[in-house]
Design an enzyme around this catalytic site. Structure first.
Site, PDB file in Angstrom:
ATOM      1  N   CYS A 129      -0.898  12.148   5.617  1.00  0.00           N
ATOM      2  CA  CYS A 129      -0.019  11.193   6.299  1.00  0.00           C
ATOM      3  C   CYS A 129      -0.655  10.683   7.584  1.00  0.00           C
ATOM      4  O   CYS A 129      -0.755   9.481   7.798  1.00  0.00           O
ATOM      5  CB  CYS A 129       1.333  11.824   6.602  1.00  0.00           C
ATOM      6  SG  CYS A 129       2.293  12.094   5.105  1.00  0.00           S
ATOM      7  N   HIS A 130      -1.039  11.579   8.445  1.00  0.00           N
ATOM      8  CA  HIS A 130      -1.618  11.142   9.717  1.00  0.00           C
ATOM      9  C   HIS A 130      -2.922  11.876  10.039  1.00  0.00           C
ATOM     10  O   HIS A 130      -3.340  11.930  11.184  1.00  0.00           O
ATOM     11  CB  HIS A 130      -0.609  11.323  10.846  1.00  0.00           C
ATOM     12  CG  HIS A 130       0.685  10.620  10.566  1.00  0.00           C
ATOM     13  ND1 HIS A 130       1.801  11.283  10.135  1.00  0.00           N
ATOM     14  CD2 HIS A 130       1.011   9.316  10.605  1.00  0.00           C
ATOM     15  CE1 HIS A 130       2.778  10.406   9.924  1.00  0.00           C
ATOM     16  NE2 HIS A 130       2.327   9.207  10.194  1.00  0.00           N
TER      17      HIS A 130
END
Lengths: 422, 184
Positions: free
Chosen positions: B148-149
């Site tokens: 995701c990040h």
């Protein structure tokens, strides 16, 4: 419409409940600046799309089931089996995007023509509250179909609150009603998604009351002084608003009928799976700029390290969350950040230029929000984040106090005569 | 009130303070009452009794070969159980002295160095890191990687790089026998 023109039944009612007098006063006689351009259509459009969302939403709720095992299937049933269900859902789904397009243009109008300035500060601030309520409503609505993006969007956003020091985890458990995003959350989101639009209606009523107190701002930003400056709302602006509505509905219908999933994410047609995160989680387009601001704050970013005194004050995650909320809440203070005595950017060329750069900055943030937060996109997103806050906190306050505006015309009527003869 | 108090006799002055006292106590009792009445409406959002009742899971470790991981569901969340290789254990222990964002020794994260048990939820925004299945990216530190990040976790599940602030959470668990654990 005077008393004598009223039907006796209307007179009877009006004597006891002055509803017809009120409507006549606010929608018919209501004096409106005669020089409004098409930027002024978006307020009434926003009101109409709100009604469209309410009607379609109430109908969808009659067929939707708020349970983790049944929600996805019930939405598919709406799409396939319910009579015109596909149409009603696509109108509702795309209506959310339309609502944000309209409201963002409506806000840009306010920014450019200084509509937030005295005496319309509260009008503007109520508008910001409407935006916040819309965002909460849209987010919760997106969770209801219980697809992969619904589930993981809900997970990421509710986890924002875990950044709060000490009590963060307890707050997240409270929001979830459990230990992960699950049925209790889906149930309460459905309840709140149904409630919040009515809160928005209440805010819209306040917004309109505040508007009608001093009337609309206008492209030259000078208040109406004589009858020469205004026309009655009906028929002049009812007709113009209807024309704008027609144009808007064509635009809306294009997406509903020819590109209904253009604004959506394909992953949301995969049922939610708590054990499989999609490779790339992106929010709906209208949240992308805020998402970019949220992700700009990484532990190794020098701006974060300066602001947090080397990570001493708060974590990068908490600062990202605070910055994201601040990016909207700062707009509440715009009437005081802008110190100019002249409202309209027509007479403030430097300010006008910065307004357009700010719009560009928001678009850049939106693009960064859609890209993975790494490499060049992260750096661009961080730069655009700095500019966003620099615009509101430094550029607007300083430019508005230093720039010497051009001389606006004497009155609205004079500006029109000047245009006609010149 | 103060104007009257200055001109009034002491008896009336007493009456004023008594009135103030009544006003304050009424307001205080009212506020406590309102807060008490509000509490059920807040607490109803917390996990219900049946949700709490489902809060432990038993896992048989026998089928997990060395170098393999499995994912089990506990409280609706994935729990990663990894049968670590000797190389992984050594790497994890060697990095105890490395520059860790959330410093924690490997021995404090395991009950038996072979078995790493932790909640498979990224401490950033709650995504599920990759690396538990064969073929998935394990990140730069050979453990887990959150797509995701971009958070990288090492072979002890400690955060090494990226935006996540904390190590992957180790849940409370107990070895019922050598090859059987109960989580929660």
């Amino acid at each position: 419409m005077s008393d004598k023109q009223m039907h006796p039944v209307m007179q009877w009612i009006d004597y006891r409940l002055p509803i017809f007098t009120f409507l006549n006063h606010e929608l018919h006689e209501y004096p409106t600046p005669k020089n409004l351009n098409y930027w002024w259509n978006f307020g009434s459009l926003a009101g109409i799309i709100l009604v469209i969302m309410l009607v379609t939403g109430i109908v969808l709720a009659m067929h939707y089931t708020a349970h983790v095992d049944l929600a996805f299937g019930s939405v598919e049933r709406i799409m396939r089996d319910v009579n015109y269900g596909w149409l009603i859902r696509y109108v509702h789904m795309n209506g959310a995007s339309m609502f944000f397009i309209i409201v963002y243009i409506h806000m840009l109008r306010g920014l450019y023509f200084g509509s937030y300035q005295a005496p319309r500060e509260l009008l503007w601030m109520i508008g910001v509250l409407i935006l916040l309520a819309m965002m909460a409503t849209a987010f919760m609505g997106y969770v209801l179909p219980w697809g992969q993006m619904s589930f993981w969007g809900a997970t990421v956003i509710t986890n924002l609150f875990s950044a709060i020091p000490w009590v963060g985890d307890d707050i997240v458990t409270l929001l979830w009603g459990g230990f992960s995003v699950d049925n209790p959350l889906l149930n309460r989101f459905f309840s709140l998604h149904y409630l919040l639009p009515f809160v928005i209606i209440g805010l819209v009523v306040l917004h309109i009351v505040a508007l009608h107190q001093h009337g609309s701002n206008n492209p030259i930003g000078i208040d109406m002084k004589t009858d020469q400056d205004s026309v009655p709302f009906h028929p002049y602006y009812t007709v113009k608003d209807l024309f704008g509505l027609g144009a808007f509905l064509i635009f809306f219908a294009f997406f509903v009928f020819f590109a209904p999933n253009y604004f959506g994410e394909a992953d949301n047609y995969i049922p939610a799976d708590a054990l499989q995160t999609p490779a790339h989680i992106v929010p709906e387009w209208y949240f992308l700029p805020y998402y970019a601001i949220l992700r700009a704050f990484t532990a190794d970013w020098f701006v974060y390290n300066i602001l947090s005194l080397g990570g001493f004050i708060m974590t990068a995650k908490l600062m990202g969350v605070l910055a994201m909320f601040a990016s909207i809440l700062l707009l509440l203070f715009l009437p005081w950040l802008d110190g100019s005595k002249v409202k309209s950017s027509r007479f403030r060329p430097v300010h006008a230029m910065f307004v357009w750069i700010f719009v560009l900055d928001c678009i850049v943030l939106g693009i960064c929000g859609a890209k993975p937060a790494e490499g060049m996109w992260l750096i661009i997103g961080q730069t655009a984040t700095v500019y966003y806050f620099a615009h509101l906190l430094f550029i607007v306050p300083i430019v508005s106090r230093l720039e010497r505006p051009m001389m606006p015309p004497e009155s609205i009527a004079a500006s029109i005569t000047a245009k006609a003869t010149g | 009130m103060s104007d009257n108090a200055e001109t009034a006799g002491s008896a009336e002055f007493d009456e004023k303070t008594r009135r103030d006292f009544l006003f304050t106590t009424t307001a205080a009792v009212g506020a406590v009452g309102a807060a008490t009445a509000a509490w059920p409406f807040i607490d109803q959002m917390n996990p219900a009794a049946d949700t709490l009742a489902l809060s432990s899971t038993e896992v048989n470790l026998e089928p997990i070969a060395e170098g393999q991981s499995i994912t089990v569901v506990w409280r609706g969340k994935p729990v990663f159980i990894r049968h670590r290789t000797t190389a992984e254990i050594e790497a994890a222990q060697k990095d105890d002295k490395a520059d860790l964002p959330d410093p924690q020794a490997d021995v404090d994260r395991v009950q038996n160095t072979k078995w790493l048990v932790m909640v498979g939820v990224c401490t950033h925004f709650g995504c599920i890191p990759l690396g538990n299945k064969s073929g998935e990216s394990k990140g730069e530190f050979g453990g887990w990687f959150c797509p995701c990040h971009g958070s990288h976790y090492d072979t002890s599940g400690r955060i090494r790089k990226g935006p996540a602030p904390k190590n992957l959470e180790v849940p409370g668990y107990k070895f019922l026998s050598d090859m059987q654990i109960r989580i929660g």
